[in-house]
Design a protein around this motif. Structure first.
Motif, PDB file in Angstrom:
ATOM      1  N   PRO A  10      -0.630  -4.349  29.536  1.00  0.00           N
ATOM      2  CA  PRO A  10       0.221  -3.000  30.055  1.00  0.00           C
ATOM      3  C   PRO A  10      -0.324  -2.466  31.181  1.00  0.00           C
ATOM      4  N   ALA A  11      -1.172  -2.966  31.769  1.00  0.00           N
ATOM      5  CA  ALA A  11      -1.904  -2.424  33.138  1.00  0.00           C
ATOM      6  C   ALA A  11      -1.177  -2.856  34.356  1.00  0.00           C
ATOM      7  N   VAL A  12       0.158  -3.426  34.152  1.00  0.00           N
ATOM      8  CA  VAL A  12       0.963  -3.779  35.292  1.00  0.00           C
ATOM      9  C   VAL A  12       1.921  -2.912  35.628  1.00  0.00           C
ATOM     10  N   VAL A  13       2.002  -1.473  34.856  1.00  0.00           N
ATOM     11  CA  VAL A  13       2.890  -0.497  35.302  1.00  0.00           C
ATOM     12  C   VAL A  13       2.441   0.165  36.325  1.00  0.00           C
ATOM     13  N   ASP A  14       3.329   1.155  37.016  1.00  0.00           N
ATOM     14  CA  ASP A  14       2.965   1.692  38.474  1.00  0.00           C
ATOM     15  C   ASP A  14       1.585   2.408  38.513  1.00  0.00           C
ATOM     16  N   TYR A  15       1.049   2.729  39.544  1.00  0.00           N
ATOM     17  CA  TYR A  15      -0.187   3.400  39.452  1.00  0.00           C
ATOM     18  C   TYR A  15      -0.227   4.813  38.890  1.00  0.00           C
ATOM     19  N   ALA A  16       0.790   5.583  38.808  1.00  0.00           N
ATOM     20  CA  ALA A  16       0.576   6.830  38.212  1.00  0.00           C
ATOM     21  C   ALA A  16       0.607   6.774  36.645  1.00  0.00           C
ATOM     22  N   SER A  17       1.598   5.601  36.181  1.00  0.00           N
ATOM     23  CA  SER A  17       1.690   5.742  34.875  1.00  0.00           C
ATOM     24  C   SER A  17       0.201   5.079  34.144  1.00  0.00           C
ATOM     25  N   ARG A  18      -0.444   4.162  34.970  1.00  0.00           N
ATOM     26  CA  ARG A  18      -1.812   3.556  34.570  1.00  0.00           C
ATOM     27  C   ARG A  18      -2.759   4.716  34.142  1.00  0.00           C
TER      28      ARG A  18
ATOM     29  N   THR B  78      -5.807  -6.863  35.861  1.00  0.00           N
ATOM     30  CA  THR B  78      -4.897  -6.306  34.692  1.00  0.00           C
ATOM     31  C   THR B  78      -5.001  -7.135  33.510  1.00  0.00           C
ATOM     32  N   GLY B  79      -5.574  -8.266  33.466  1.00  0.00           N
ATOM     33  CA  GLY B  79      -5.598  -9.141  32.373  1.00  0.00           C
ATOM     34  C   GLY B  79      -6.697  -9.846  32.286  1.00  0.00           C
ATOM     35  N   VAL B  80      -7.645 -10.025  30.975  1.00  0.00           N
ATOM     36  CA  VAL B  80      -8.888 -10.912  30.748  1.00  0.00           C
ATOM     37  C   VAL B  80      -8.485 -11.622  29.645  1.00  0.00           C
ATOM     38  N   HIS B  81      -8.199 -12.977  29.483  1.00  0.00           N
ATOM     39  CA  HIS B  81      -7.745 -13.887  28.502  1.00  0.00           C
ATOM     40  C   HIS B  81      -8.670 -14.985  28.502  1.00  0.00           C
ATOM     41  N   PRO B  82      -9.117 -15.589  27.535  1.00  0.00           N
ATOM     42  CA  PRO B  82      -9.882 -16.671  27.339  1.00  0.00           C
ATOM     43  C   PRO B  82      -8.960 -17.949  27.708  1.00  0.00           C
TER      44      PRO B  82
ATOM     45  N   SER C 100     -11.301  -2.365  30.740  1.00  0.00           N
ATOM     46  CA  SER C 100     -11.158  -1.700  29.601  1.00  0.00           C
ATOM     47  C   SER C 100     -10.127  -2.308  28.317  1.00  0.00           C
ATOM     48  N   THR C 101     -10.130  -1.737  27.266  1.00  0.00           N
ATOM     49  CA  THR C 101      -9.683  -2.320  26.203  1.00  0.00           C
ATOM     50  C   THR C 101      -8.370  -2.774  26.309  1.00  0.00           C
ATOM     51  N   ASP C 102      -7.331  -2.269  27.346  1.00  0.00           N
ATOM     52  CA  ASP C 102      -6.123  -2.515  27.517  1.00  0.00           C
ATOM     53  C   ASP C 102      -6.121  -3.927  28.116  1.00  0.00           C
ATOM     54  N   LYS C 103      -7.121  -4.358  28.790  1.00  0.00           N
ATOM     55  CA  LYS C 103      -6.864  -5.523  29.642  1.00  0.00           C
ATOM     56  C   LYS C 103      -7.407  -6.752  28.816  1.00  0.00           C
TER      57      LYS C 103
END
Length: 254
Positions: A61-69, A171-175, A205-208
């Protein structure tokens, strides 16, 4: 099963398992792999999943625009930021990536701390105006989506600096997918900055956690640790450790 119902099922599996394998799901539902792949393509287009070889991963969800993030997981970002600031020694030279978590680091950083901060984020640099830290701003083409300088000029400038630590935003941390971000130029800039620091710490953060974006940044073994407030006993935390990640839990040890 209608396409809409299949997509809902796929999204539920992505949330539950952190991945979907097209062949396995097709067998389970008694459908062709083509049907599942078509659903995955459409979910990818909608930004709800990231297609990979053989299936899909949860989209960050962290790929949204900067303001929304700024509205995404703010409490988690503050906890991660506070833990990251504890790693900055007086007199150290550090590189801060762009993003809302590094901006939270500036808010947590003691204003009197004497150190040197290098950044390619004009928003981070501006937030440091009232701090004692010396600030060096790397220039280049402004990537407005994330409010950072990227491109060849920025990479060239980055290659002339050196630092004790780099605090990396992803924006993402995945195994399976590793550390990812949403734009190839951003990924290249992050790699350039990581190469100039003795230690690289990932801000997660948890969203990543457990999500992925399109472009790889670094393998886990190229980082010193991933700072996160996701509990150590969380299933995704265990998967990340099994994949070779070193997790530094905000508020606790490794």
């Amino acid at each position: 099963m209608l396409s809409a119902a299949r997509k809902d099922l796929i999204l539920d599996r992505l949330r539950r398992d952190g991945r979907v394998v097209a062949k396995e799901l097709a067998t389970e539902l008694g459908l062709s792999e083509d049907s599942i792949r078509r659903d995955l393509r459409e979910l990818d287009f909608q930004g709800l999943a990231v297609r990979v070889y053989g299936g899909a991963l949860p989209a960050s969800p962290a790929v949204v625009d900067y303001a929304s993030r700024t509205a995404v997981a703010p409490d988690s970002k503050r906890r991660v930021a506070a833990a990251a600031v504890e790693l900055i020694d007086p007199g150290a030279t550090v590189i801060l990536d762009g993003g809302t978590t590094t901006l939270a680091m500036v808010a947590a950083l003691p204003r009197s701390l004497a150190c040197t901060i290098i950044t390619h984020s004009p928003t981070v640099a501006a937030a440091l105006l009232d701090h004692a830290a010396e600030v060096y701003l790397i220039g280049g083409q402004l990537f407005k989506h994330s409010a950072v300088a990227c491109g060849a000029a920025a990479v060239e400038a980055a290659n002339s600096v050196s630092a004790d630590a780099f605090f990396l935003g992803v924006t993402g941390v995945h195994p399976t997918a590793g550390l990812t971000t949403g734009h190839p130029d951003e990924a290249a800039m992050k790699r350039a900055l990581a190469s100039r620091a003795a230690d690289t710490y990932v801000l997660a953060s948890t969203d990543k956690i457990g999500t992925a974006s399109r472009f790889g940044v670094l393998p886990f073994d190229a980082t010193t640790g991933i700072i996160t407030d996701t509990p150590a006993d969380d299933p995704m935390s265990r998967e990340l450790v099994a994949a070779g990640a070193v997790l530094l839990h905000a508020g606790g040890g490794v």
